[in-house]
Write a protein that holds these residues in place. Structure first.
Motif, short mmCIF file in Angstrom:
data_model
loop_
_atom_site.label_atom_id
_atom_site.label_comp_id
_atom_site.label_asym_id
_atom_site.label_seq_id
_atom_site.Cartn_x
_atom_site.Cartn_y
_atom_site.Cartn_z
N LYS A 135 27.44 33.13 -35.84
CA LYS A 135 28.73 33.37 -35.04
C LYS A 135 29.21 34.78 -35.88
O LYS A 135 29.38 35.65 -35.01
CB LYS A 135 29.39 32.08 -35.09
CG LYS A 135 30.57 32.07 -34.99
CD LYS A 135 31.48 30.63 -35.43
CE LYS A 135 33.18 31.08 -34.28
NZ LYS A 135 33.61 30.08 -35.17
N ALA A 136 29.09 34.74 -36.81
CA ALA A 136 29.83 35.57 -38.08
C ALA A 136 28.80 37.07 -37.61
O ALA A 136 29.18 38.18 -37.65
CB ALA A 136 28.87 34.71 -38.91
N GLN A 137 27.61 36.37 -37.01
CA GLN A 137 26.74 37.46 -36.59
C GLN A 137 26.76 38.68 -35.46
O GLN A 137 27.42 39.75 -35.36
CB GLN A 137 24.59 37.62 -37.08
CG GLN A 137 24.12 37.28 -38.61
CD GLN A 137 23.55 36.44 -37.74
OE1 GLN A 137 23.03 36.32 -36.66
NE2 GLN A 137 22.29 36.63 -38.81
N ALA A 138 27.06 37.36 -34.39
CA ALA A 138 27.36 37.96 -33.23
C ALA A 138 28.80 38.88 -33.64
O ALA A 138 29.47 39.66 -33.06
CB ALA A 138 27.66 37.00 -32.31
N ALA A 139 29.40 38.68 -33.87
CA ALA A 139 31.50 39.33 -34.04
C ALA A 139 30.93 39.77 -35.19
O ALA A 139 31.24 41.22 -34.54
CB ALA A 139 32.08 38.34 -34.80
N ALA A 140 30.12 40.46 -35.86
CA ALA A 140 29.70 42.11 -36.98
C ALA A 140 29.30 42.67 -35.46
O ALA A 140 29.64 44.17 -35.45
CB ALA A 140 29.03 42.00 -37.95
N HIS A 141 28.27 42.12 -34.87
CA HIS A 141 27.33 43.03 -34.14
C HIS A 141 28.52 43.89 -32.84
O HIS A 141 28.37 44.95 -32.15
CB HIS A 141 26.57 42.65 -33.50
CG HIS A 141 25.30 42.15 -34.49
ND1 HIS A 141 24.53 44.17 -34.64
CD2 HIS A 141 24.73 41.44 -35.21
CE1 HIS A 141 24.19 44.13 -36.36
NE2 HIS A 141 23.81 42.41 -35.86
N ILE A 142 29.06 42.38 -32.04
CA ILE A 142 30.28 42.52 -31.60
C ILE A 142 31.99 44.12 -31.82
O ILE A 142 31.71 45.21 -30.50
CB ILE A 142 30.97 41.49 -30.47
CG1 ILE A 142 29.99 40.97 -29.93
CG2 ILE A 142 32.27 42.33 -29.59
CD1 ILE A 142 30.10 39.66 -29.22
N LYS A 143 31.73 43.53 -32.86
CA LYS A 143 32.81 44.39 -33.65
C LYS A 143 32.01 45.98 -33.69
O LYS A 143 32.46 47.62 -34.31
CB LYS A 143 33.75 43.85 -34.46
CG LYS A 143 34.48 43.32 -34.02
CD LYS A 143 35.14 42.66 -35.36
CE LYS A 143 34.19 41.28 -35.82
NZ LYS A 143 35.50 41.04 -37.31
N ASP A 144 30.84 46.42 -34.36
CA ASP A 144 30.15 47.28 -34.27
C ASP A 144 30.54 47.80 -35.85
O ASP A 144 30.39 49.04 -36.08
CB ASP A 144 30.63 48.77 -33.63
CG ASP A 144 29.17 48.97 -34.59
OD1 ASP A 144 27.86 48.76 -34.20
OD2 ASP A 144 28.71 50.48 -33.63
N GLU A 145 30.19 46.08 -36.25
CA GLU A 145 30.70 46.43 -37.81
C GLU A 145 30.12 45.41 -38.47
O GLU A 145 30.93 44.45 -39.30
CB GLU A 145 32.68 46.21 -38.67
CG GLU A 145 33.09 47.55 -37.61
CD GLU A 145 34.14 46.73 -38.31
OE1 GLU A 145 35.93 47.67 -38.09
OE2 GLU A 145 34.98 45.65 -38.52
#
Ligand SMILES: CCC1=C(C)/C(=C/C2=NC(=C\c3[nH]c(/C=C4\NC(=O)[C@H](C)[C@H]4CC)c(C)c3CCC(=O)O)/C(CCC(=O)O)=C2C)NC1=O
Length: 186
Positions: A135-145
């Motif tokens: 979940k944390a990884q997905a948030a970072a990738h969607i934000k591209d951060e």
């Protein structure tokens, strides 16, 4: 299996009403942000194998009994099943994110999973931990951060041009599908 459109039809039909203007507005929003949604799905899908292996490795680092005799990731056959399950969960989350609806995740992945895990002795708390990491990884990738500190030389950015809100609503929506997995197993 429903998507944002068929869900609107099924809900309206259940109350024998027309599609109301609020729903139409939501669907218009779905369409106008469709490219962002596809980018979000792509951000997860094209990083999926790295995300899964990192999440399962993190889960094991925190609980090394999993790979010792008697642990549920031991021997290799179980380790492989666990990695595969991580990949299955992430894949169904991307389907839900694409459809804008959780039913594909509920019906084809989560239905009966808690019972299957209980029968096989798969520890749900560990699975939940791996899902939280994804979940944390997905948030970072969607934000591209993705975090530079954690990714090091493997840092990979998608090159998103959306800067004003870093796709906050899609991050929230994706997070809700991961939360759905967590509550189905808890
Ligand atoms: C399409 C939807 C779908 C899902 C969701 C699915 C899950 C699923 N995971 C299974 C097993 C398994 N799942 C795990 C997973 C883990 N063990 C751990 O310690 C970790 C906490 C965790 C990984 C995060 C393991 C180790 C097994 C094998 C257990 C065994 O055979 O003893 C099984 C039993 C059959 C098999 O081994 O393939 C199913 C059905 N199969 C499906 O078709």
């Amino acid at each position: 299996m429903l998507d944002a459109f068929s869900r609107a039809v099924v809900s309206a039909d259940a109350s024998t009403s027309c599609i109301d203007s609020g729903k139409i507005g939501e669907l218009r929003g779905y369409l106008s942000a469709a490219n962002r949604r596809l980018d979000a799905v792509n951000a997860i899908a094209s990083n999926a194998s790295c995300m899964v292996s990192d999440a399962i490795a993190g889960m094991i680092c925190e609980n090394q009994g999993l790979i010792q005799a008697g642990g549920n990731c031991y021997p290799n056959r179980r380790m492989a099943a666990c990695l595969r399950d991580g990949e299955i969960v992430l894949r169904y989350v991307t389907y839900a994110l694409l459809a804008g609806d959780a039913s594909v995740l509920d019906d084809r992945c989560l239905n009966g999973l808690k019972e299957t895990y209980a029968a096989l002795g798969v520890p749900s708390t560990s699975t939940v931990r791996a899902v939280q990491i994804m979940k944390a990884q997905a948030a970072a990738h969607i934000k591209d951060e993705p975090s530079e500190a954690r990714a090091g030389a493997k840092l990979r950015k998608m090159g998103s041009t959306v800067t004003e809100d870093r796709c906050a609503s899609l991050v929230a929506e994706a997070s809700s599908y991961f939360d759905r997995v967590i509550s189905a197993l808890s």
